[in-house]
Motif scaffolding. Sequence first.
Motif, PDB file in Angstrom:
ATOM      1  N   THR A 102       1.002  -1.455   0.182  1.00  0.00           N
ATOM      2  CA  THR A 102       0.062   0.008  -0.136  1.00  0.00           C
ATOM      3  C   THR A 102       0.599   1.549  -0.245  1.00  0.00           C
ATOM      4  O   THR A 102       1.702   1.425   0.822  1.00  0.00           O
ATOM      5  N   LYS A 103       0.442   2.861   0.012  1.00  0.00           N
ATOM      6  CA  LYS A 103       0.873   3.633  -0.553  1.00  0.00           C
ATOM      7  C   LYS A 103       1.477   4.301   0.725  1.00  0.00           C
ATOM      8  O   LYS A 103       2.430   4.564   1.315  1.00  0.00           O
ATOM      9  N   GLY A 104       0.376   3.621   1.421  1.00  0.00           N
ATOM     10  CA  GLY A 104       0.579   4.019   3.603  1.00  0.00           C
ATOM     11  C   GLY A 104       1.563   3.595   3.782  1.00  0.00           C
ATOM     12  O   GLY A 104       2.676   3.720   4.345  1.00  0.00           O
ATOM     13  N   ALA A 105       1.814   2.157   3.634  1.00  0.00           N
ATOM     14  CA  ALA A 105       3.124   1.503   3.648  1.00  0.00           C
ATOM     15  C   ALA A 105       4.738   1.831   3.425  1.00  0.00           C
ATOM     16  O   ALA A 105       5.639   1.788   4.253  1.00  0.00           O
ATOM     17  N   LEU A 106       4.312   2.565   2.325  1.00  0.00           N
ATOM     18  CA  LEU A 106       5.679   2.837   1.667  1.00  0.00           C
ATOM     19  C   LEU A 106       5.993   4.292   1.772  1.00  0.00           C
ATOM     20  O   LEU A 106       7.182   4.568   1.904  1.00  0.00           O
ATOM     21  N   HIS A 107       5.405   5.109   2.200  1.00  0.00           N
ATOM     22  CA  HIS A 107       5.388   6.418   2.732  1.00  0.00           C
ATOM     23  C   HIS A 107       6.058   5.910   4.292  1.00  0.00           C
ATOM     24  O   HIS A 107       7.170   6.555   4.721  1.00  0.00           O
ATOM     25  N   GLY A 108       5.161   5.374   5.378  1.00  0.00           N
ATOM     26  CA  GLY A 108       5.667   4.694   6.432  1.00  0.00           C
ATOM     27  C   GLY A 108       6.681   3.862   6.418  1.00  0.00           C
ATOM     28  O   GLY A 108       7.638   4.061   7.065  1.00  0.00           O
ATOM     29  N   LEU A 109       7.711   3.051   5.290  1.00  0.00           N
ATOM     30  CA  LEU A 109       9.051   2.675   5.722  1.00  0.00           C
ATOM     31  C   LEU A 109      10.003   3.681   5.207  1.00  0.00           C
ATOM     32  O   LEU A 109      11.002   3.469   4.794  1.00  0.00           O
ATOM     33  N   LYS A 110       9.163   4.557   4.248  1.00  0.00           N
ATOM     34  CA  LYS A 110      10.161   5.946   3.448  1.00  0.00           C
ATOM     35  C   LYS A 110      11.238   4.791   2.699  1.00  0.00           C
ATOM     36  O   LYS A 110      12.445   5.754   2.657  1.00  0.00           O
ATOM     37  N   CYS A 111      10.597   4.389   1.811  1.00  0.00           N
ATOM     38  CA  CYS A 111      11.145   3.682   0.835  1.00  0.00           C
ATOM     39  C   CYS A 111      11.504   4.535  -0.211  1.00  0.00           C
ATOM     40  O   CYS A 111      10.598   5.388  -0.836  1.00  0.00           O
ATOM     41  N   LYS A 112      13.023   4.965  -0.704  1.00  0.00           N
ATOM     42  CA  LYS A 112      13.517   4.971  -1.805  1.00  0.00           C
ATOM     43  C   LYS A 112      14.404   4.543  -2.811  1.00  0.00           C
ATOM     44  O   LYS A 112      15.229   3.336  -2.396  1.00  0.00           O
ATOM     45  N   VAL A 113      14.731   4.624  -3.840  1.00  0.00           N
ATOM     46  CA  VAL A 113      15.241   3.606  -5.229  1.00  0.00           C
ATOM     47  C   VAL A 113      16.646   3.783  -4.289  1.00  0.00           C
ATOM     48  O   VAL A 113      16.880   4.783  -3.684  1.00  0.00           O
ATOM     49  N   GLY A 114      17.259   2.749  -4.890  1.00  0.00           N
ATOM     50  CA  GLY A 114      18.616   3.137  -3.728  1.00  0.00           C
ATOM     51  C   GLY A 114      18.913   2.553  -2.350  1.00  0.00           C
ATOM     52  O   GLY A 114      19.729   1.770  -1.933  1.00  0.00           O
ATOM     53  N   ASP A 115      17.421   2.538  -1.540  1.00  0.00           N
ATOM     54  CA  ASP A 115      18.024   1.662  -0.072  1.00  0.00           C
ATOM     55  C   ASP A 115      17.905   0.136  -0.314  1.00  0.00           C
ATOM     56  O   ASP A 115      17.300  -0.203  -1.352  1.00  0.00           O
ATOM     57  N   GLU A 116      17.699  -0.053   0.273  1.00  0.00           N
ATOM     58  CA  GLU A 116      18.080  -1.849   1.364  1.00  0.00           C
ATOM     59  C   GLU A 116      17.352  -2.328   1.991  1.00  0.00           C
ATOM     60  O   GLU A 116      16.761  -1.157   3.202  1.00  0.00           O
ATOM     61  N   PHE A 117      16.571  -2.899   1.793  1.00  0.00           N
ATOM     62  CA  PHE A 117      15.185  -3.793   2.987  1.00  0.00           C
ATOM     63  C   PHE A 117      15.204  -5.255   2.238  1.00  0.00           C
ATOM     64  O   PHE A 117      16.060  -5.471   1.513  1.00  0.00           O
ATOM     65  N   GLN A 118      15.045  -5.299   3.437  1.00  0.00           N
ATOM     66  CA  GLN A 118      14.792  -6.939   3.762  1.00  0.00           C
ATOM     67  C   GLN A 118      13.629  -7.299   2.905  1.00  0.00           C
ATOM     68  O   GLN A 118      12.261  -6.494   3.153  1.00  0.00           O
ATOM     69  N   TRP A 119      13.074  -8.329   2.490  1.00  0.00           N
ATOM     70  CA  TRP A 119      11.677  -8.501   1.701  1.00  0.00           C
ATOM     71  C   TRP A 119      11.707 -10.145   2.479  1.00  0.00           C
ATOM     72  O   TRP A 119      12.554 -11.044   1.964  1.00  0.00           O
ATOM     73  N   ILE A 120      10.463 -10.756   2.436  1.00  0.00           N
ATOM     74  CA  ILE A 120       9.685 -12.236   2.661  1.00  0.00           C
ATOM     75  C   ILE A 120       8.969 -12.025   2.148  1.00  0.00           C
ATOM     76  O   ILE A 120       8.239 -11.513   1.990  1.00  0.00           O
ATOM     77  N   VAL A 121       8.798 -13.964   2.103  1.00  0.00           N
ATOM     78  CA  VAL A 121       7.967 -14.448   1.464  1.00  0.00           C
ATOM     79  C   VAL A 121       7.223 -15.637   2.729  1.00  0.00           C
ATOM     80  O   VAL A 121       8.653 -16.297   2.055  1.00  0.00           O
ATOM     81  N   LYS A 122       6.846 -15.631   2.727  1.00  0.00           N
ATOM     82  CA  LYS A 122       5.499 -16.951   3.037  1.00  0.00           C
ATOM     83  C   LYS A 122       6.713 -18.624   2.825  1.00  0.00           C
ATOM     84  O   LYS A 122       5.898 -18.675   1.276  1.00  0.00           O
ATOM     85  N   ALA A 123       6.824 -19.628   3.509  1.00  0.00           N
ATOM     86  CA  ALA A 123       6.849 -20.711   2.743  1.00  0.00           C
ATOM     87  C   ALA A 123       5.850 -21.370   1.753  1.00  0.00           C
ATOM     88  O   ALA A 123       5.502 -22.430   1.322  1.00  0.00           O
ATOM     89  N   SER A 124       5.111 -20.923   2.660  1.00  0.00           N
ATOM     90  CA  SER A 124       3.248 -20.971   1.759  1.00  0.00           C
ATOM     91  C   SER A 124       2.581 -20.691   0.949  1.00  0.00           C
ATOM     92  O   SER A 124       1.656 -20.961   0.522  1.00  0.00           O
ATOM     93  N   GLU A 125       3.514 -19.949   0.947  1.00  0.00           N
ATOM     94  CA  GLU A 125       3.029 -18.469  -0.635  1.00  0.00           C
ATOM     95  C   GLU A 125       4.247 -19.170  -2.062  1.00  0.00           C
ATOM     96  O   GLU A 125       4.263 -18.578  -2.878  1.00  0.00           O
ATOM     97  N   VAL A 126       4.848 -20.282  -1.799  1.00  0.00           N
ATOM     98  CA  VAL A 126       5.944 -20.326  -2.595  1.00  0.00           C
ATOM     99  C   VAL A 126       5.943 -21.660  -3.261  1.00  0.00           C
ATOM    100  O   VAL A 126       5.357 -22.856  -2.529  1.00  0.00           O
ATOM    101  N   THR A 127       5.273 -21.451  -4.236  1.00  0.00           N
ATOM    102  CA  THR A 127       4.863 -22.575  -5.727  1.00  0.00           C
ATOM    103  C   THR A 127       5.830 -22.729  -5.833  1.00  0.00           C
ATOM    104  O   THR A 127       6.893 -22.369  -6.102  1.00  0.00           O
ATOM    105  N   LEU A 128       6.561 -24.246  -6.377  1.00  0.00           N
ATOM    106  CA  LEU A 128       7.351 -25.246  -7.231  1.00  0.00           C
ATOM    107  C   LEU A 128       6.896 -25.667  -8.358  1.00  0.00           C
ATOM    108  O   LEU A 128       5.648 -26.032  -8.786  1.00  0.00           O
ATOM    109  N   GLN A 129       7.844 -25.415  -9.174  1.00  0.00           N
ATOM    110  CA  GLN A 129       7.167 -25.702 -10.636  1.00  0.00           C
ATOM    111  C   GLN A 129       8.885 -27.362 -11.101  1.00  0.00           C
ATOM    112  O   GLN A 129       9.101 -26.412 -11.000  1.00  0.00           O
ATOM    113  N   THR A 130       8.583 -28.270 -11.386  1.00  0.00           N
ATOM    114  CA  THR A 130       9.762 -28.684 -12.423  1.00  0.00           C
ATOM    115  C   THR A 130      10.194 -28.759 -13.029  1.00  0.00           C
ATOM    116  O   THR A 130       9.273 -28.306 -14.216  1.00  0.00           O
ATOM    117  N   LEU A 131      11.141 -28.526 -13.159  1.00  0.00           N
ATOM    118  CA  LEU A 131      12.425 -27.778 -14.564  1.00  0.00           C
ATOM    119  C   LEU A 131      12.537 -29.451 -15.605  1.00  0.00           C
ATOM    120  O   LEU A 131      12.410 -30.376 -15.469  1.00  0.00           O
TER     121      LEU A 131
END
Length: 131
Positions: A102-131
């Motif tokens: 959300t834009k509120g989260a963007l402003h609350g975190l004060k995100c700017k291009v060039g900044d480092e942030f932690q990104w997180i994804v829950k294991a239950s949201e990762v789908t696997l596709q075999t190659l």
Amino acid sequence: MNILKGDIVSIKESDSLMLVFMEVEGHIFNSLLLENSDENRLEVGMDVHLIFKETEVTLATTDSIVSERNSFVSKITHIENGKVLANIRLDFLGHDINALITKGALHGLKCKVGDEFQWIVKASEVTLQTL
């Protein structure tokens, strides 16, 4: 859609649940799946695509402590502002990872291009596709 190529390095199974550990360029991801069916059996050593939606990626400051193991620090390379949501693009080892927040989260975190942030994804949201 976020897609990364990885290799299965370990699988832990209990009843109908399985926790699959994949290596993506030296970083370990995990996926929580409901079963390892015979027709689509996952095995250690298999190449897979890790697939997860932009809406399932959460951002946090680099010093945040979280319980999720799929947590990585990356640099913001692009911010696309909408009226309600913002699409944040991060560089993870040369791969684009997109987070839709959300834009509120963007402003609350004060995100700017060039900044480092932690990104997180829950294991239950990762789908696997075999190659």
